[in-house]
Design a protein around this motif. Sequence first.
Motif: not given
Length: 204
Positions: A72-83, A162-176
């Motif tokens: 969990y973390f805060f970020s800002t609206v419009g923050e670049s989503k390219a890493t 501000w936005v709140m972000c919740r990041v996790f890795e899915a346990k299977d390949n359903s996101t694909r």
Amino acid sequence: MEASSENRFNLLPPGLRFCPTDEDLVLHFLYHKASLASPHHSSNSIIPQLQLHLYNPWQFHGRALSNGDIHYFFSTVGESKATENGYWKDVLMDEPILCSATGDEVGIKKYHIFFVGEGDDSPTPIQTTWVMQEYRIYSYLLDTHAHSPDTLPKQESEFGLWVMCRVFEAKDNSTRSIFSYEDDEDNESELSYLDEMYLSIDDI
């Protein structure tokens, strides 16, 4: 202030778990962060502020507030989503966040999937199982002169900074398979892909 890997945000004390509901994230944590007079003003929140573009999703451990493998973390609206190694793609699965006491819509939850590659124009972007849920709060909640959710249109400009972000890795390949329905004319197939996504999220 940007959180570092040696600060108090990295892990919860032993025996404690951070398991907020969507409503908790918007009306408690995000509301208090977004209500600050200055975007640079420091708050006493246990959740840190991070610059999304500086980190790949597997680098959030030790920097975000983590409950196991959920970050969990805060970020800002419009923050670049390219890493450095990829980008977060909006999968257009917005969900309204409702206040349980009043039934009013107080924000939305947006879904993003992390791709390894240089962007949509990359010849071979690789979809991963990393998921980001991005929570936004409507500005009318932060405006003391507004009296009703109906006083402001539901547009991106009407969200807090501000936005709140919740990041996790899915346990299977359903996101694909999420984007497969874009070229599929069968509505039942579309629903099955979305259902797989939600089931994967529920598993956490």
